[in-house]
Design a protein around this motif. Structure first.
Motif, PDB file in Angstrom:
ATOM      1  N   ASP A 160      24.840 -12.484  16.164  1.00 10.43           N
ATOM      2  CA  ASP A 160      24.165 -11.188  16.119  1.00 10.43           C
ATOM      3  C   ASP A 160      24.685 -10.443  14.905  1.00 10.43           C
ATOM      4  O   ASP A 160      25.661 -10.852  14.276  1.00 10.43           O
ATOM      5  CB  ASP A 160      24.416 -10.395  17.396  1.00 10.43           C
ATOM      6  CG  ASP A 160      23.388  -9.289  17.630  1.00 10.43           C
ATOM      7  OD1 ASP A 160      22.436  -9.144  16.837  1.00 10.43           O
ATOM      8  OD2 ASP A 160      23.540  -8.561  18.628  1.00 10.43           O
ATOM      9  N   MET A 182      15.448 -10.327  11.099  1.00  8.03           N
ATOM     10  CA  MET A 182      16.828 -10.800  11.082  1.00  8.03           C
ATOM     11  C   MET A 182      17.192 -11.619   9.846  1.00  8.03           C
ATOM     12  O   MET A 182      18.367 -11.747   9.520  1.00  8.03           O
ATOM     13  CB  MET A 182      17.086 -11.624  12.347  1.00  8.03           C
ATOM     14  CG  MET A 182      18.533 -11.814  12.651  1.00  8.03           C
ATOM     15  SD  MET A 182      19.349 -10.256  13.025  1.00  8.03           S
ATOM     16  CE  MET A 182      20.815 -10.837  13.814  1.00  8.03           C
ATOM     17  N   SER A 201      19.504 -16.295  17.387  1.00  7.79           N
ATOM     18  CA  SER A 201      19.708 -14.902  17.789  1.00  7.79           C
ATOM     19  C   SER A 201      18.466 -14.406  18.526  1.00  7.79           C
ATOM     20  O   SER A 201      17.385 -14.982  18.397  1.00  7.79           O
ATOM     21  CB  SER A 201      19.989 -14.009  16.574  1.00  7.79           C
ATOM     22  OG  SER A 201      18.879 -14.015  15.702  1.00  7.79           O
ATOM     23  N   PRO A 234      17.459 -10.843  18.391  1.00  6.62           N
ATOM     24  CA  PRO A 234      17.724  -9.466  17.967  1.00  6.62           C
ATOM     25  C   PRO A 234      16.648  -8.474  18.384  1.00  6.62           C
ATOM     26  O   PRO A 234      15.480  -8.831  18.537  1.00  6.62           O
ATOM     27  CB  PRO A 234      17.760  -9.592  16.444  1.00  6.62           C
ATOM     28  CG  PRO A 234      16.792 -10.689  16.162  1.00  6.62           C
ATOM     29  CD  PRO A 234      16.976 -11.673  17.289  1.00  6.62           C
ATOM     30  N   CYS A 291      14.535  -5.604  16.981  1.00 13.53           N
ATOM     31  CA  CYS A 291      14.079  -5.230  15.641  1.00 13.53           C
ATOM     32  C   CYS A 291      13.136  -4.045  15.720  1.00 13.53           C
ATOM     33  O   CYS A 291      12.562  -3.752  16.764  1.00 13.53           O
ATOM     34  CB  CYS A 291      13.367  -6.414  14.983  1.00 13.53           C
ATOM     35  SG  CYS A 291      14.421  -7.865  14.773  1.00 13.53           S
TER      36      CYS A 291
END
Length: 175
Positions: A78, A117, A146, A148, A150
């Motif tokens: 991350d 990412m 990951s 993530p 966003c």
């Protein structure tokens, strides 16, 4: 706050009345506290709340992502949700700033909530490179994944929100 909890009672959802909203018996201005500030009970446009039953679903799905990634030898990573704006301009050019939640922070740095990412991954991988030799300090290939959160400032539409999660599986380098 107690009034909001009473109004919710059990499984009922709260009404759409803003917190601090005035009822017919309320005074216009209370001299001690000043004007009442109106706070919406809805999250900002393009975002959503994850109530416990939503989190249960999300956790189940994200755990499936993790299981599949582990099955194929990927390691989870991350990065900060807040990145320097320049990192994204270098990848996508100035036009990307129209889609970013970007601002100047209290220290004067131009920052953004990450819209994707890939630039963060590139920054992290380059950080593993030894400047003097150009060699990686980690064994290649890197197999990282990951999930993530966003952010993109775009017009919201069905199935496309401003806040989103994405599952990334990245392979960097060769064996």
């Amino acid at each position: 706050f107690a009034g909001v909890l009473q109004a919710m009672g059990g499984k009922d959802k709260p009404d759409k009345k803003p917190l601090g909203g005035k009822d017919k018996d309320a005074k216009k201005d209370d001299k001690k506290t000043g004007p009442v500030s109106v706070v919406s009970l809805e999250p900002p446009s393009g975002t959503r709340d994850f109530l416990p039953w939503d989190m249960k679903q999300q956790t189940w799905l994200f755990n499936k992502f993790r299981e599949v990634a582990a099955l194929y030898g990927f390691q989870e990573y991350d990065a900060p949700v807040l990145e320097y704006e320049e990192l994204y301009k270098r990848k996508s050019g100035e036009e990307i700033t129209e889609q970013m939640y970007n601002f100047v922070d209290k220290e004067g740095a131009a920052v953004t909530l990450r819209p994707e990412m890939t630039p963060s991954l590139a920054r992290m991988v380059l950080g593993l490179m030894r400047a003097e030799t150009g060699e990686m300090s980690a064994l290649l290939p890197l197999k990282w994944f990951s999930i993530p959160q966003c952010w993109r400032f775009e017009t919201t539409q069905r199935g496309r929100k401003r806040e989103h999660y994405q599952w990334n599986m990245d392979i960097v380098g060769v064996a």
